[in-house]
Structures are given as structure tokens and as C-alpha cells.
Scaffold this motif. Structure first.
Motif, PDB file in Angstrom:
ATOM      1  N   PRO A   1       0.811  -1.220   0.000  1.00  0.00           N
ATOM      2  CA  PRO A   1       0.000   0.000   0.000  1.00  0.00           C
ATOM      3  C   PRO A   1       0.841   1.265   0.000  1.00  0.00           C
ATOM      4  N   ALA A   2       0.171   2.382  -0.310  1.00  0.00           N
ATOM      5  CA  ALA A   2       0.872   3.639  -0.521  1.00  0.00           C
ATOM      6  C   ALA A   2       1.507   4.163   0.756  1.00  0.00           C
ATOM      7  N   LEU A   3       2.531   4.975   0.565  1.00  0.00           N
ATOM      8  CA  LEU A   3       3.247   5.633   1.645  1.00  0.00           C
ATOM      9  C   LEU A   3       2.372   6.708   2.291  1.00  0.00           C
ATOM     10  N   ARG A   4       2.477   6.842   3.624  1.00  0.00           N
ATOM     11  CA  ARG A   4       1.892   7.978   4.326  1.00  0.00           C
ATOM     12  C   ARG A   4       3.036   8.937   4.649  1.00  0.00           C
ATOM     13  N   PRO A   5       3.215  10.003   3.847  1.00  0.00           N
ATOM     14  CA  PRO A   5       4.407  10.841   3.999  1.00  0.00           C
ATOM     15  C   PRO A   5       4.263  11.861   5.108  1.00  0.00           C
ATOM     16  N   GLY A   6       5.411  12.391   5.562  1.00  0.00           N
ATOM     17  CA  GLY A   6       5.412  13.558   6.423  1.00  0.00           C
ATOM     18  C   GLY A   6       5.151  14.785   5.575  1.00  0.00           C
ATOM     19  N   ARG A   7       5.233  15.955   6.221  1.00  0.00           N
ATOM     20  CA  ARG A   7       4.998  17.196   5.487  1.00  0.00           C
ATOM     21  C   ARG A   7       6.112  18.186   5.794  1.00  0.00           C
TER      22      ARG A   7
ATOM     23  N   THR B   1      12.565   4.503   6.605  1.00  0.00           N
ATOM     24  CA  THR B   1      13.989   4.384   6.892  1.00  0.00           C
ATOM     25  C   THR B   1      14.571   3.271   6.035  1.00  0.00           C
ATOM     26  N   PHE B   2      15.889   3.265   5.887  1.00  0.00           N
ATOM     27  CA  PHE B   2      16.568   2.150   5.239  1.00  0.00           C
ATOM     28  C   PHE B   2      16.655   0.961   6.189  1.00  0.00           C
ATOM     29  N   THR B   3      16.651  -0.237   5.636  1.00  0.00           N
ATOM     30  CA  THR B   3      17.088  -1.387   6.413  1.00  0.00           C
ATOM     31  C   THR B   3      18.603  -1.291   6.581  1.00  0.00           C
ATOM     32  N   ALA B   4      19.163  -2.096   7.462  1.00  0.00           N
ATOM     33  CA  ALA B   4      20.589  -1.988   7.774  1.00  0.00           C
ATOM     34  C   ALA B   4      21.468  -2.230   6.553  1.00  0.00           C
ATOM     35  N   ASP B   5      21.048  -3.113   5.646  1.00  0.00           N
ATOM     36  CA  ASP B   5      21.851  -3.390   4.451  1.00  0.00           C
ATOM     37  C   ASP B   5      21.537  -2.451   3.298  1.00  0.00           C
ATOM     38  N   ALA B   6      20.564  -1.550   3.501  1.00  0.00           N
ATOM     39  CA  ALA B   6      20.161  -0.563   2.497  1.00  0.00           C
ATOM     40  C   ALA B   6      19.625  -1.187   1.223  1.00  0.00           C
ATOM     41  N   LEU B   7      19.232  -2.464   1.282  1.00  0.00           N
ATOM     42  CA  LEU B   7      18.629  -3.116   0.122  1.00  0.00           C
ATOM     43  C   LEU B   7      17.124  -2.947   0.089  1.00  0.00           C
ATOM     44  N   SER B   8      16.547  -2.491   1.198  1.00  0.00           N
ATOM     45  CA  SER B   8      15.106  -2.278   1.305  1.00  0.00           C
ATOM     46  C   SER B   8      14.852  -1.011   2.109  1.00  0.00           C
TER      47      SER B   8
ATOM     48  N   GLY C   1      -1.477   2.612   8.333  1.00  0.00           N
ATOM     49  CA  GLY C   1      -0.922   2.792   9.668  1.00  0.00           C
ATOM     50  C   GLY C   1       0.128   1.777  10.056  1.00  0.00           C
ATOM     51  N   ASN C   2       0.389   0.791   9.214  1.00  0.00           N
ATOM     52  CA  ASN C   2       1.335  -0.265   9.524  1.00  0.00           C
ATOM     53  C   ASN C   2       2.695  -0.032   8.872  1.00  0.00           C
ATOM     54  N   LEU C   3       3.679  -0.802   9.338  1.00  0.00           N
ATOM     55  CA  LEU C   3       5.004  -0.799   8.732  1.00  0.00           C
ATOM     56  C   LEU C   3       5.083  -1.875   7.665  1.00  0.00           C
ATOM     57  N   TRP C   4       5.677  -1.512   6.546  1.00  0.00           N
ATOM     58  CA  TRP C   4       5.883  -2.439   5.428  1.00  0.00           C
ATOM     59  C   TRP C   4       7.337  -2.348   4.990  1.00  0.00           C
ATOM     60  N   GLN C   5       7.842  -3.450   4.433  1.00  0.00           N
ATOM     61  CA  GLN C   5       9.206  -3.477   3.908  1.00  0.00           C
ATOM     62  C   GLN C   5       9.156  -3.641   2.400  1.00  0.00           C
TER      63      GLN C   5
ATOM     64  N   GLY D   1       9.720  -5.579  -6.591  1.00  0.00           N
ATOM     65  CA  GLY D   1       9.001  -6.699  -6.009  1.00  0.00           C
ATOM     66  C   GLY D   1       7.970  -6.216  -5.003  1.00  0.00           C
ATOM     67  N   PRO D   2       7.126  -7.111  -4.526  1.00  0.00           N
ATOM     68  CA  PRO D   2       6.050  -6.703  -3.611  1.00  0.00           C
ATOM     69  C   PRO D   2       6.573  -6.335  -2.233  1.00  0.00           C
ATOM     70  N   ALA D   3       5.837  -5.448  -1.573  1.00  0.00           N
ATOM     71  CA  ALA D   3       6.146  -5.074  -0.196  1.00  0.00           C
ATOM     72  C   ALA D   3       5.635  -6.152   0.751  1.00  0.00           C
ATOM     73  N   VAL D   4       6.276  -6.280   1.898  1.00  0.00           N
ATOM     74  CA  VAL D   4       5.923  -7.276   2.908  1.00  0.00           C
ATOM     75  C   VAL D   4       5.424  -6.562   4.151  1.00  0.00           C
ATOM     76  N   SER D   5       4.283  -6.993   4.665  1.00  0.00           N
ATOM     77  CA  SER D   5       3.723  -6.400   5.874  1.00  0.00           C
ATOM     78  C   SER D   5       4.544  -6.815   7.090  1.00  0.00           C
TER      79      SER D   5
END
Length: 595
Positions: free
Chosen positions: A56-62, A70-77, A85-89, A95-99
Motif C-alpha cells: 500500500p501507498a506511503l503515508r508521507p510527512g509534510r 527508513t533504510f534497512t541496515a543493508d540498504a537493500l530495502s 498505519g502499519n510498517l511495510w518493507q 518486487g512486492p512489499a511485505v507487511s
């Protein structure tokens, strides 16, 4: 200057939260266009930009806020906050995002940060709780001890200690806030509080383990390392904490330099401070924010009176600047954008700060434009709406009435208990100063205000019906009692400090609420526009106000905007706002008028 069409002033994109990958090889930022937000990947090898198909779409700041990804530690995602309201990777390669979480839609995560090589994600839930997600097992646990009413902006250091900003009602974060910490690895509880006698924000840790944060212990929001200011100066190093994700400073990879987005009385400047010597080097003018320093690059949002909002990248070896993205849809010529001049208005116990945008074609017409908040400030950013009115012969004066930010803690705290009184007096003082100085005419001066600024504008009109020829009010506060009882959670206790605690101060609330004194508003024409879905200032406030002013014999126009909340987001409604205001002022202050 030829008249600028309203169509040029709306549309475009909102740019937020640029962040460099840990190795500095790529940049990701958020772009929102026509209500649709996405993350854009910019590579420095010249291969071009790509859009992550986040679903699903990003909920951005303003603006200069963030907390959306944020980046994952390896910066691949990337790990991002979605509209549910949830976190997705989301993998950067596609490829598809993962809940990752299952909190939404009634609850919302913000400000994810990776910890312990990426196995854990620490984040805030509902601006109230700090949680940790184990990405290997999917389990979550709460890190805070429930001692704070609000939490914001977690940071996890190399030792696994999480820290965040926290505060309790009735304080707002700029009144009194603190840093809280929790040692995740040892599992210690409760979190230990790090004392702060006033305001603290953006608590983090430098590479050498030294704590760093923005604090106003000595009267100005300066950066502190440990218990000493990095450099003590009469400038603000951050804005008020109206939301998560502000990044007004960043450090070099070795931790020996700090880049600072400085506020110089409403004018912005990027500077770099050497920690060892305290030496300050000026890098560039303009309002900067969302700083991200990796390798030999520093990324930021940059804007100014003559600078459309951009994502920029500086080479830190030469401070050469490159624009990566621009938010405006239309091209703007230099002569269409005016740099304001700083104005100081003498008042009873000091000075009132303001900024004046002069129109070459002004014949005494002046808009006194009041910012919202009221704990806020209109810094000198790119504002096409000001150019729109300048091109029509109106000069624009932007007062930082006392209670505004950007001028130190004393100036900001001066409004405590005096909202609807001191801000009103300052607004009238600004108009009187303009008339005495000769660059505005009495009878050709109008006042604009939105939200809290609309409240102050109504108060000024009521206090001196001869001061303004008309008032344009966007989603204004007009009933302080209803505001205190029905505003959203973040601001529900705001009036305790601005006016006084209820029920003891109820008479003060009534006396300062314009809606209770419609007879004082009948001599000044009013144009009110209000979103039907406003959750901050309910539209009923403007409906009741308009009805009462009409009954008392006043001239008032009310337009309720369907499908809009606190602020107009849709281009068609923004255009309608421009046209209604222009028609209204043409009626109230004809160009042929002579004072």
C-alpha cells in the motif's frame, strides 16, 4: 510585475524526507503529487531516478517533518509507514512489499529505525508508545514504561540503547519535554529519564558515544553535546515539534563536524560547526531541513523566498550543491519572487519581529498575514501565494507576534496565558507601525489568518474595528471552549498553557472567543472558508460564528469546502480560495480608492 495566475501557485509536488544510504551510493526521498505519495530512488551513477511502486501507498510527512520511512541496515530495502498505519518493507530492487505489523487502521506507526544489524525495528505507535519489532519472529514488545503521554523520534545507538523525546500533558513539547532511554539488549525497565529543565528534541548519539540533542536550557534552541552547547548563539537550530521526523542537524561520518539548519530570525542558513574548536562555517543561505550526511555527501530539503523547494545534495569536500528534484510545477522568474526585509516594531516591553514583502505597485494596500500555531513561524520559504498578491499590488507583512518561534524561548513563552490578548495587541501594533511608516494606508490594510492566525485576526478586528478594511479567515478558531473540548489528541491540552486550565478559566475563554462577541465584528467585512472534515477546528465553529455575525448585522461570507480538513489539499479548492479572496478584496478595497 504582471499578474501571476492562481493556477501557477497550486499543484506541483511536496518533497520530504531525503535520506542517503549508509554507504552514500544512493538517495531516497518522498514525493507527493495530487495526493499520491511515492518514494523516489536517485542514484549518483547517472542511471536516472526510479519510483518505488510501494503498495500500500506511503503515508508521507509534510515539509520539514518526516518519520515516514527508513533504510534497512543493508540498504537493500526500505521500511515505510503505509496509509493503513502499519510498517511495510519494500525492496529497492523491486518486487512486492511485505507487511511487518498489524496495528492499523485505527492506530498508526511512525519513525521506524533499524537496530542490531537490521534484525529489529524500533518505532513509535500513536505518538504514545515506543515499540520494537523482531523481524525474524514478527513479535513486538513495548519499550517505554507508559510514564509519558507522548513519545516521538526514537534513535538506537551502537550499544543497543534506544532513546526518544517524551512529554506529559498539559505541557506541549516546546513547553517542557525530556529524553527517555531504554537499554533494549539488557531489557532494563523502566526507561531512565535524562533530565531536561525545558525543551529537548531530536535526541541521538554521536559515533564516539556522546549524547546529542537540541535543547533550549539557556534560552535558545541550540544543539547540545552532553551537558554543553555545541555553540551557544542567539539563533534557533530547530523548529517546534509539531510532528515527528525533524532532522535539523546531522554529523559527518567521523563525528567531527555537525551540519546545522540555522534559523536567523525567520531567515535560514546552513552552517557547519567543528566540534573540537566550535568554529562555524557558513555553507549556504536558505531554509534547510531533513539533513542526511553520509560519506562525502550531505542531502537536504532547501527552500527560500526565491528558491522553489528542492531536494539538494552538497559535496562536503567543496560544498558544491546539486539540485536533485524541484517541487514546483511552474517555472518562476527571479523578478516574480521577492526577498523580504526584516522589520522590528517597538512594543511596550521590547520589539515585535516581522518580515515585509514590498510590492513595487503598492498604493498603500497591505495584507497583514498571521501564521497559525500559534507556536510556530512562517520562515522565509518559497510561498507562491505571497507572489500572487504582490503581483496584484499588495505588500505583505508577516508578523511574528509574541508566542512565535524563531526568536528564543522567552519570546515563544511570552504568550503563555495571554493568547487572544498579546498576539492581538502585536497584530494591531504591526498595522499601526506600517501606517506610521507610510508604506501602508489606513483603510487599505486587510488581515489574513488561518487556524490560530484566524483567531488572532478576529481578535484584532474585534479590538479595533477601524484597523482593517476586511479580514480573510481560513478555518479560524472562534470558540476556545469548544476547541479545548473537541480538538484532536495532540492539541487537546494546548489551551491550558495558552489561556488557562478549565473550568477555572472559563470566563477568560468566553471573553477571548470571537464567537461570543459577534457584535464586535459587524463593522469589518469577513470572508471565512472552512473544510467540512476539519478535525482540528470543527467547521461548526465557523458556521455558528457566521450566523451570529449575520444576525448582528455584519457582512460575512462563509464557504464550507466539501472533502477538506484542516487546510485545503485539493488543487481545485486551493484555486477557489484564491479566486474568492481576490473577488472579496476587490469589493472591500477597490483599486480606485484614495485614503
Amino acid at each position: 510585475m504582471e499578474q501571476i495566475a492562481a493556477e501557477r501557485c497550486v499543484g506541483g509536488s511536496d518533497l520530504t524526507e531525503p535520506r542517503l544510504a549508509p554507504d552514500g551510493s544512493l538517495l531516497v526521498y518522498a514525493r507527493s503529487t495530487a495526493g499520491v505519495a511515492t518514494l523516489v530512488v536517485h542514484r549518483f551513477d547517472g542511471s536516472g531516478d526510479t519510483h518505488l511502486a510501494v503498495s500500500p501507498a506511503l503515508r508521507p510527512g509534510r515539509g520539514m517533518g518526516g518519520g515516514a520511512w527508513t533504510f534497512t541496515a543493508d540498504a537493500l530495502s526500505v521500511v515505510y509507514v503505509a496509509v493503513d498505519g502499519n510498517l511495510w518493507q519494500q525492496p529497492i530492487a523491486g518486487g512486492p512489499a511485505v507487511s511487518l505489523t498489524d496495528h492499523g487502521p485505527d492506530r498508526s506507526a511512525t519513525s521506524p529505525v533499524a537496530a542490531e544489524g537490521g534484525r529489529f525495528i524500533v518505532y513509535v505507535l500513536d505518538l504514545a508508545e515506543v515499540h520494537e519489532l523482531d523481524t525474524a519472529t514478527g513479535r513486538t514488545r513495548r519499550l517505554d514504561d507508559d510514564s509519558a503521554d507522548f513519545c516521538m523520534d526514537p534513535f538506537v545507538d551502537a550499544k543497543g540503547v534506544a532513546r526518544w523525546m517524551a512529554w506529559n500533558v498539559p505541557d506541549m513539547p516546546w513547553d517542557n519535554s525530556r529524553t527517555q532511554c531504554s537499554d533494549r539488549a539488557a531489557g532494563t525497565a523502566p526507561p531512565r529519564a535524562v533530565a531536561s529543565p525545558s525543551c529537548v528534541q531530536q535526541p541521538r548519539v554521536l559515533p564516539d558515544g556522546s549524547p546529542i540533542a537540541v535543547r533550549d536550557d539557556r534560552g535558545w534552541l541550540n544543539i547540545w553535546i552532553g551537558e554543553s552547547p555545541l555553540v551557544e548563539e542567539p539563533f534557533e537550530h530547530a523548529g517546534p515539534s509539531w510532528g515527528p521526523g525533524q532532522r535539523s542537524y546531522g554529523w559527518s561520518p567521523k563525528g567531527d563536524f555537525i551540519a546545522v539548519a540555522r534559523n536567523e530570525g525567520g531567515f535560514g542558513r546552513l552552517v557547519v560547526v567543528e566540534i573540537a574548536s566550535g568554529q562555524v562555517t557558513e555553507v549556504a543561505r536558505g531554509v534547510h531541513g531533513q539533513l542526511s550526511w553520509e560519506g562525502d555527501r550531505l542531502a537536504a530539503i532547501r527552500t527560500g523566498a526565491r528558491t522553489p523547494t528542492q531536494v539538494v545534495v552538497y559535496r562536503t569536500d567543496s560544498w558544491e550543491r546539486t539540485s536533485v528534484a524541484t517541487g514546483t510545477a511552474a517555472a518562476w522568474a527571479p523578478h516574480e519572487m521577492v526577498e523580504p526585509e526584516a522589520i522590528e516594531v517597538p512594543v511596550s516591553d521590547g520589539v515585535l519581529h516581522a518580515r515585509l514583502y514590498r510590492s513595487d505597485g503598492s498604493d498603500g494596500r497591505l495584507i497583514v498575514w498571521l501564521h497559525g500555531g500559534p507556536t510556530d513561524q512562517w520562515m522565509v520559504t518559497f510561498m507562491p501565494r505571497i507572489s500572487f498578491w504582490l503581483s496584484r499590488g499588495w505588500s505583505v507583512l508577516v508578523p511574528d507576534y509574541r508566542g512565535s518561534t524563531g526568536h528564543g524561548r522567552w519570546y515563544q513563552q511570552a504568550l503563555s496565558g495571554r493568547w487572544g490578548e498579546l498576539d492581538v495587541a502585536d497584530t494591531l501594533a504591526a498595522a499601526q507601525f506600517a501606517h506610521a511608516a507610510g508604506w501602508a494606508a489606513r483603510g487599505r490594510t486587510v488581515v489574513f489568518g488561518s487556524s490560530a492566525g484566524g483567531f488572532t485576526a478576529l481578535g484584532a478586528v474585534a479590538a479595533d474595528p477601524e484597523a482593517f478594511a476586511a479580514a480573510v479567515l481560513l478555518y479560524p478558531v472562534s470558540d476556545l471552549i469548544e476547541l479545548a473540548e473537541h480538538s484532536h489528541r495532540f492539541e487537546r491540552h494546548y489551551t491550558d498553557s495558552l489561556v488557562g486550565p478549565l473550568p477555572d478559566a472559563v470566563e477568560r475563554y468566553r471573553e477571548r472567543s470571537p464567537g461570543y462577541h459577534a457584535n464586535r465584528l459587524v463593522r469589518t467585512p469577513l470572508l471565512i472558508m472552512h473544510g467540512a472534515l476539519d478535525a482540528v477546528v470543527p467547521v461548526r465553529q465557523s458556521q455558528v460564528l457566521a450566523q451570529r455575525v449575520q444576525t448582528a448585522g455584519g457582512d460575512v461570507q462563509l464557504h464550507v469546502v466539501a472533502g477538506e480538513g484542516h487546510g485545503f489539499r485539493q488543487a481545485e479548492h486551493q484555486l477557489d480560495e484564491y479566486r474568492r479572496a481576490e473577488d472579496f478584496l476587490a469589493r472591500c478595497v477597490p483599486v480606485a480608492f484614495r485614503s
